[in-house]
Motif scaffolding. Structure first.
Motif, PDB file in Angstrom:
ATOM      1  N   ARG A 180       0.828  -1.205   0.000  1.00 24.45           N
ATOM      2  CA  ARG A 180       0.000   0.000   0.000  1.00 24.45           C
ATOM      3  C   ARG A 180       0.862   1.254   0.000  1.00 24.45           C
ATOM      4  O   ARG A 180       0.596   2.200  -0.743  1.00 24.45           O
ATOM      5  CB  ARG A 180      -0.924  -0.007   1.223  1.00 24.45           C
ATOM      6  N   GLN A 181       1.918   1.270   0.839  1.00 22.49           N
ATOM      7  CA  GLN A 181       2.802   2.429   0.853  1.00 22.49           C
ATOM      8  C   GLN A 181       3.532   2.567  -0.482  1.00 22.49           C
ATOM      9  O   GLN A 181       3.743   3.687  -0.973  1.00 22.49           O
ATOM     10  CB  GLN A 181       3.817   2.335   1.995  1.00 22.49           C
ATOM     11  N   LEU A 182       3.899   1.446  -1.070  1.00 25.20           N
ATOM     12  CA  LEU A 182       4.549   1.478  -2.382  1.00 25.20           C
ATOM     13  C   LEU A 182       3.636   2.111  -3.424  1.00 25.20           C
ATOM     14  O   LEU A 182       4.068   2.968  -4.205  1.00 25.20           O
ATOM     15  CB  LEU A 182       4.936   0.063  -2.802  1.00 25.20           C
ATOM     16  N   ASP A 183       2.366   1.712  -3.425  1.00 26.94           N
ATOM     17  CA  ASP A 183       1.415   2.275  -4.387  1.00 26.94           C
ATOM     18  C   ASP A 183       1.247   3.778  -4.179  1.00 26.94           C
ATOM     19  O   ASP A 183       1.192   4.554  -5.153  1.00 26.94           O
ATOM     20  CB  ASP A 183       0.060   1.571  -4.267  1.00 26.94           C
ATOM     21  N   GLU A 184       1.154   4.208  -2.902  1.00 29.80           N
ATOM     22  CA  GLU A 184       1.028   5.645  -2.618  1.00 29.80           C
ATOM     23  C   GLU A 184       2.283   6.392  -3.051  1.00 29.80           C
ATOM     24  O   GLU A 184       2.207   7.496  -3.600  1.00 29.80           O
ATOM     25  CB  GLU A 184       0.760   5.869  -1.128  1.00 29.80           C
ATOM     26  N   PHE A 185       3.435   5.786  -2.797  1.00 31.14           N
ATOM     27  CA  PHE A 185       4.707   6.389  -3.191  1.00 31.14           C
ATOM     28  C   PHE A 185       4.767   6.583  -4.703  1.00 31.14           C
ATOM     29  O   PHE A 185       5.163   7.651  -5.195  1.00 31.14           O
ATOM     30  CB  PHE A 185       5.848   5.498  -2.706  1.00 31.14           C
ATOM     31  N   LEU A 186       4.372   5.568  -5.434  1.00 30.74           N
ATOM     32  CA  LEU A 186       4.420   5.641  -6.898  1.00 30.74           C
ATOM     33  C   LEU A 186       3.424   6.651  -7.443  1.00 30.74           C
ATOM     34  O   LEU A 186       3.690   7.341  -8.430  1.00 30.74           O
ATOM     35  CB  LEU A 186       4.148   4.258  -7.499  1.00 30.74           C
ATOM     36  N   SER A 187       2.258   6.773  -6.791  1.00 30.05           N
ATOM     37  CA  SER A 187       1.233   7.705  -7.273  1.00 30.05           C
ATOM     38  C   SER A 187       1.661   9.162  -7.124  1.00 30.05           C
ATOM     39  O   SER A 187       1.188  10.035  -7.850  1.00 30.05           O
ATOM     40  CB  SER A 187      -0.080   7.474  -6.527  1.00 30.05           C
TER      41      SER A 187
END
Length: 296
Positions: free
Chosen positions: A163-170
């Motif tokens: 989830r943090q990875l997805d937020e980071f990428l967004s």
């Protein structure tokens, strides 16, 4: 006529006494801090909860300003992030109730976060002071921060989760990215031989080494595998060299423990430009290289 006036004054005094008694009983029952100030910022009255917070008696609070009551030198206050005094001006300018998030240092030296309502007191159209009601939300804030942390981090290792990875990428704004994909070899053997607690310990130790060697990257755990995401200025560094240092350190850290003597690390590095769907392509590329390394 004089007797009638006397009865009226007696009734008014009784009414004033009752109102004052009701007010004191009400505010002293509240767990929230309550205070009344004049336009100069001098405290006219406070409740019991306020006295508890500042570790002072009411007699030591009445007639004092913010700095004296909270034992904060003015120069320290002005150099800090405290906003309590400044918000008084906002209330007077708004001429209405305002809600603020404030921070104060209590008598025990701990910083407390407050949710504060401040309201102007009117005499007709003229503001003659303010009343403040503050609730200590430090615990609630800590709980909220813990919930947010738990939602964005792997519970076992403390590394970022998907989830943090997805937020980071967004939110990512960069042109280049390097992804390192890591996996522990023979990890299943450790689990089968020594149990899942030993396996968890191996994952935690590996995570600590990743944090040590890559403090400037986003480090992610996905299942039993690890991702290290390099962006911005970090991509220009000697990433293969840093990865080799990590692997060397890994062997040094694990070789003394017979449970983990069988473990090794396989890794692959993929780099490319950032664009729509590019991360998934990089991850796929790194994953293919990772499994080639494991087979070798």
């Amino acid at each position: 006529f004089h007797f009638a006036n006397l009865l009226t004054r007696i009734a008014e005094r009784k009414r004033a006494w009752l109102l004052g008694n009701w007010l004191q009983t009400t505010i002293n029952t509240l767990p929230d801090m309550v205070w009344f100030k004049d336009l100069k910022g001098i405290h006219l009255d406070v409740n019991d909860a306020f006295c508890t917070a500042v570790a002072k008696e009411k007699a030591d609070v009445r007639g004092r300003d913010h700095y004296d009551i909270w034992d904060i030198p003015k120069e320290v206050y002005e150099a800090s992030d405290y906003v309590c005094v400044e918000t008084e001006d906002e209330v007077l300018a708004a001429r209405a109730t305002c809600l603020f998030d404030e921070e104060v240092m209590k008598a025990d030296g701990r910083l407390s976060k407050l949710k504060t309502y401040k309201t102007p007191i009117f005499d007709g159209d003229t503001i003659i002071g303010t009343v403040g009601i503050a609730r200590d939300v430090t615990k609630e804030y800590e709980y909220q921060q813990n919930i947010v942390y738990m939602a964005l981090h792997d519970q076992l290792t403390g590394l970022a989760n998907r989830r943090q990875l997805d937020e980071f990428l967004s939110k990512l704004e960069t042109n280049e990215m390097v992804v390192a994909y890591l996996d522990l070899d023979h990890f299943k053997s450790v689990n089968d031989t020594y149990g899942h607690l030993a396996g968890d310990e191996a994952l935690v130790r590996t995570s600590e080494l990743i944090k040590k060697h890559f403090p400037d990257t986003l480090n992610v755990r996905i299942g039993g595998e690890f991702l290290i995401v390099f962006t911005d200025g970090v991509v220009s560094e000697d990433i293969p060299g840093r990865m080799q240092d990590f692997i060397d350190d890994f062997f040094e850290a694990f070789k003394e423990d017979k449970r983990f003597g069988v473990l090794s690390v396989s890794a692959d590095i993929a780099e490319g430009k950032v664009g729509h769907g590019s991360f998934d392509l990089l991850l796929q590329k790194a994953g293919e290289g990772l499994y080639e390394a494991k087979e070798a």
